[in-house]
Write an enzyme that holds these catalytic residues in place. Structure first.
Site, PDB file in Angstrom:
ATOM      1  N   SER A   1       0.816  -1.192  -0.067  1.00  0.00           N
ATOM      2  CA  SER A   1      -0.061  -0.119   0.100  1.00  0.00           C
ATOM      3  C   SER A   1       0.764   1.156   0.086  1.00  0.00           C
ATOM      4  O   SER A   1       0.332   2.477  -0.421  1.00  0.00           O
ATOM      5  CB  SER A   1      -0.816   0.122   1.202  1.00  0.00           C
ATOM      6  OG  SER A   1      -1.542  -1.228   1.335  1.00  0.00           O
TER       7      SER A   1
ATOM      8  N   HIS B   1      -0.879  -2.431  -7.082  1.00  0.00           N
ATOM      9  CA  HIS B   1      -1.721  -2.233  -5.930  1.00  0.00           C
ATOM     10  C   HIS B   1      -3.151  -2.249  -6.203  1.00  0.00           C
ATOM     11  O   HIS B   1      -3.766  -1.417  -6.797  1.00  0.00           O
ATOM     12  CB  HIS B   1      -1.345  -0.655  -5.390  1.00  0.00           C
ATOM     13  CG  HIS B   1      -2.173  -0.321  -4.091  1.00  0.00           C
ATOM     14  ND1 HIS B   1      -2.152   1.034  -3.649  1.00  0.00           N
ATOM     15  CD2 HIS B   1      -2.463  -0.981  -3.093  1.00  0.00           C
ATOM     16  CE1 HIS B   1      -2.760   1.105  -2.672  1.00  0.00           C
ATOM     17  NE2 HIS B   1      -2.908   0.022  -2.117  1.00  0.00           N
TER      18      HIS B   1
ATOM     19  N   GLU C   1      -3.590   0.393  -9.048  1.00  0.00           N
ATOM     20  CA  GLU C   1      -2.352   1.483  -9.210  1.00  0.00           C
ATOM     21  C   GLU C   1      -1.116   0.559  -9.597  1.00  0.00           C
ATOM     22  O   GLU C   1      -0.607  -0.307  -8.898  1.00  0.00           O
ATOM     23  CB  GLU C   1      -2.323   2.305  -7.919  1.00  0.00           C
ATOM     24  CG  GLU C   1      -1.626   3.269  -7.663  1.00  0.00           C
ATOM     25  CD  GLU C   1      -1.921   4.094  -6.493  1.00  0.00           C
ATOM     26  OE1 GLU C   1      -2.002   3.501  -5.385  1.00  0.00           O
ATOM     27  OE2 GLU C   1      -1.712   5.241  -6.227  1.00  0.00           O
TER      28      GLU C   1
ATOM     29  N   ASN D   1      -2.841   6.107  -1.590  1.00  0.00           N
ATOM     30  CA  ASN D   1      -2.790   6.300   0.183  1.00  0.00           C
ATOM     31  C   ASN D   1      -2.113   7.643   0.790  1.00  0.00           C
ATOM     32  O   ASN D   1      -2.353   8.175   1.575  1.00  0.00           O
ATOM     33  CB  ASN D   1      -2.147   5.002   0.662  1.00  0.00           C
ATOM     34  CG  ASN D   1      -3.147   4.073   0.722  1.00  0.00           C
ATOM     35  OD1 ASN D   1      -4.049   3.987   1.123  1.00  0.00           O
ATOM     36  ND2 ASN D   1      -2.501   2.831   0.433  1.00  0.00           N
TER      37      ASN D   1
HETATM   38  N1  LIG Z   1      -6.516  -4.290   3.687  1.00  0.00           N
HETATM   39  C1  LIG Z   1      -6.280  -3.561   2.527  1.00  0.00           C
HETATM   40  O1  LIG Z   1      -7.512  -2.679   2.445  1.00  0.00           O
HETATM   41  C2  LIG Z   1      -5.345  -3.492   1.439  1.00  0.00           C
HETATM   42  C3  LIG Z   1      -5.565  -2.745   0.398  1.00  0.00           C
HETATM   43  C4  LIG Z   1      -4.491  -2.810  -0.740  1.00  0.00           C
HETATM   44  C5  LIG Z   1      -3.299  -3.148  -0.272  1.00  0.00           C
HETATM   45  N2  LIG Z   1      -3.190  -3.548   0.920  1.00  0.00           N
HETATM   46  C6  LIG Z   1      -1.690  -4.456   1.203  1.00  0.00           C
HETATM   47  O2  LIG Z   1      -1.968  -5.742   0.917  1.00  0.00           O
HETATM   48  C7  LIG Z   1      -0.702  -6.316   1.598  1.00  0.00           C
HETATM   49  C8  LIG Z   1      -1.536  -7.502   2.500  1.00  0.00           C
HETATM   50  O3  LIG Z   1      -2.635  -6.924   3.190  1.00  0.00           O
HETATM   51  P1  LIG Z   1      -4.029  -7.610   3.955  1.00  0.00           P
HETATM   52  O4  LIG Z   1      -4.930  -6.738   4.209  1.00  0.00           O
HETATM   53  O5  LIG Z   1      -4.112  -8.683   3.169  1.00  0.00           O
HETATM   54  O6  LIG Z   1      -3.160  -8.246   5.169  1.00  0.00           O
HETATM   55  P2  LIG Z   1      -3.690  -9.600   6.065  1.00  0.00           P
HETATM   56  O7  LIG Z   1      -2.876  -9.469   7.351  1.00  0.00           O
HETATM   57  O8  LIG Z   1      -5.115  -9.820   5.897  1.00  0.00           O
HETATM   58  O9  LIG Z   1      -2.600 -10.716   5.233  1.00  0.00           O
HETATM   59  C9  LIG Z   1      -1.405 -10.761   5.270  1.00  0.00           C
HETATM   60  C10 LIG Z   1      -1.129 -12.372   5.256  1.00  0.00           C
HETATM   61  O10 LIG Z   1       0.495 -12.474   4.894  1.00  0.00           O
HETATM   62  C11 LIG Z   1       0.916 -13.614   5.661  1.00  0.00           C
HETATM   63  N3  LIG Z   1       2.170 -13.527   5.632  1.00  0.00           N
HETATM   64  C12 LIG Z   1       3.178 -12.666   6.507  1.00  0.00           C
HETATM   65  N4  LIG Z   1       4.690 -12.686   6.082  1.00  0.00           N
HETATM   66  C13 LIG Z   1       4.319 -13.840   5.315  1.00  0.00           C
HETATM   67  C14 LIG Z   1       5.525 -14.452   4.664  1.00  0.00           C
HETATM   68  N5  LIG Z   1       6.706 -14.160   4.720  1.00  0.00           N
HETATM   69  N6  LIG Z   1       5.366 -15.639   3.635  1.00  0.00           N
HETATM   70  C15 LIG Z   1       3.987 -15.651   3.318  1.00  0.00           C
HETATM   71  N7  LIG Z   1       2.856 -15.283   3.996  1.00  0.00           N
HETATM   72  C16 LIG Z   1       3.289 -14.159   4.844  1.00  0.00           C
HETATM   73  C17 LIG Z   1       0.124 -13.665   6.687  1.00  0.00           C
HETATM   74  O11 LIG Z   1       0.124 -14.786   7.534  1.00  0.00           O
HETATM   75  C18 LIG Z   1      -1.277 -13.102   6.501  1.00  0.00           C
HETATM   76  O12 LIG Z   1      -2.192 -14.210   6.062  1.00  0.00           O
HETATM   77  C19 LIG Z   1      -0.159  -5.423   2.403  1.00  0.00           C
HETATM   78  O13 LIG Z   1       1.142  -5.055   1.995  1.00  0.00           O
HETATM   79  C20 LIG Z   1      -1.116  -4.090   2.481  1.00  0.00           C
HETATM   80  O14 LIG Z   1      -0.777  -2.942   2.884  1.00  0.00           O
HETATM   81  C21 LIG Z   1      -4.259  -3.911   1.697  1.00  0.00           C
END
Ligand SMILES: NC(=O)c1ccc[n+]([C@@H]2O[C@H](COP(=O)([O-])OP(=O)(O)OC[C@H]3O[C@@H](n4cnc5c(N)ncnc54)[C@H](O)[C@@H]3O)[C@@H](O)[C@H]2O)c1
Length: 286
Positions: A123, A144, A156, A194
């Site tokens: 993000s 993104h 994005e 963001n």
């Molecule tokens: N939540 C949102 O609205 C949103 C929107 C756009 C982008 N993002 C980005 O997407 C990414 C994930 O966010 P999310 O909301 O899905 O988080 P989340 O916490 O729901 O999921 C993250 C997952 O990654 C896993 N993980 C962590 N380290 C790991 C590794 N080394 N190898 C394999 N798996 C691993 C965790 O076990 C978890 O299941 C982040 O970078 C976040 O900034 C989130």
């Protein structure tokens, strides 16, 4: 484009909110997907949520029963990173943590064929920094997606300093195959989405922190007054308060500007484990 046509297998790392959505969208677009997370129950949870989402599509006659089964069959899961060896392109969607992402990019780089593109769904973290953890910075790009991935149209696309035109074109084409609209931006803290959204959410949290209004009032003001479909605090809960805090920290440190200081109340909620929808409690109870 030949390079795009060669992409058949997509690796997705991280099976959380975003990874599950990305896997669903890729499989629905006809790609084979290998979804990897560190624990089996996280993979299972993702498959369950994908299946539920697709069932809704089935009920609305957007897909047939045959398609529903085929899409699910295209997704395999594994807790072993080596399962990604088959991947033609990998999309990283692990937690928003620079050190973790750098380590993963370095591991993927040493393991995968040199032509494989590494995309990050971060993000806010610098794509240029992630690319520097690899020996293929020209093949690293930000992809993104927005939450919920199956519904939101935008991707994005972030060019790191070394991202090549070929990589950009392939990933733009892939985004279109996913049924999305890709918009190009350059690398900078929070990118564009963001950089604009998070300070607004942070400011909304400050208004609650300073007792200017209740959570409900702040959200109603932005919905009724500004035509936002969702209030900023409800949206923060939906995104995940840990994700919001991580992004504010990237903006704060990236610009060295106090205007991006994360609200102490946001920090306190994250310390308490109140992460929003995913933990059952944030600004609202779920
Ligand atoms: N939540 C949102 O609205 C949103 C929107 C756009 C982008 N993002 C980005 O997407 C990414 C994930 O966010 P999310 O909301 O899905 O988080 P989340 O916490 O729901 O999921 C993250 C997952 O990654 C896993 N993980 C962590 N380290 C790991 C590794 N080394 N190898 C394999 N798996 C691993 C965790 O076990 C978890 O299941 C982040 O970078 C976040 O900034 C989130």
């Amino acid at each position: 484009m030949k390079e795009l046509e060669r992409i058949k297998n997509i690796g997705v790392v991280g099976a959380g909110t975003m990874g599950a959505g990305i896997a669903q969208v890729a499989a629905r677009a006809g790609f084979l997907v290998i979804l990897h997370d560190v624990r089996e129950e996280l993979n299972e949870h993702a498959k369950h949520s994908i299946s539920n989402n697709l069932r809704l599509e089935l009920e609305k006659d957007r897909i047939s029963d045959g398609e529903y089964k085929k899409i699910l069959k295209r997704i395999t899961t594994s807790t072993d990173l080596k399962a990604l060896l088959e991947a033609d392109l990998v999309i990283e969607a692990i937690s928003e943590n620079l050190a973790k992402k750098m380590e993963l990019f370095s591991n993927l780089d040493s393991m995968l064929r040199p032509e494989v593109i590494l995309a990050s769904n971060t993000s806010s973290i610098s794509i240029t920094k992630l690319a520097a953890a690899t020996a293929r910075p020209d093949r690293v790009i930000g992809m993104h997606f927005m939450n919920p991935v199956p519904i939101m149209k935008l991707i994005e696309l972030i060019r790191g300093i070394s991202t090549s035109d070929v990589t950009f074109k392939i990933v733009k084409g892939l985004s279109e195959k996913f049924g999305k609209v890709a918009i190009e931006v350059n690398d900078g803290p929070g990118f564009v989405s963001n950089r604009i959204l998070m300070p607004m959410i942070n400011e909304a949290i400050f208004t609650v922190y300073e007792n200017l209004a209740t959570v409900q009032s702040v959200d109603e003001i932005m919905k009724l007054g500004m035509r936002h479909p969702m209030g900023p605090l409800q949206l923060a809960d939906f995104i995940g308060l840990d994700v919001c805090l991580a992004i504010m920290n990237v903006l704060y440190e990236g610009f060295n500007d106090p205007k991006y200081r994360p609200c102490p109340l946001l920090k306190k909620y994250v310390d308490a484990g109140w992460l929003g929808c995913k933990s059952g409690r944030g600004f609202y109870q779920y």
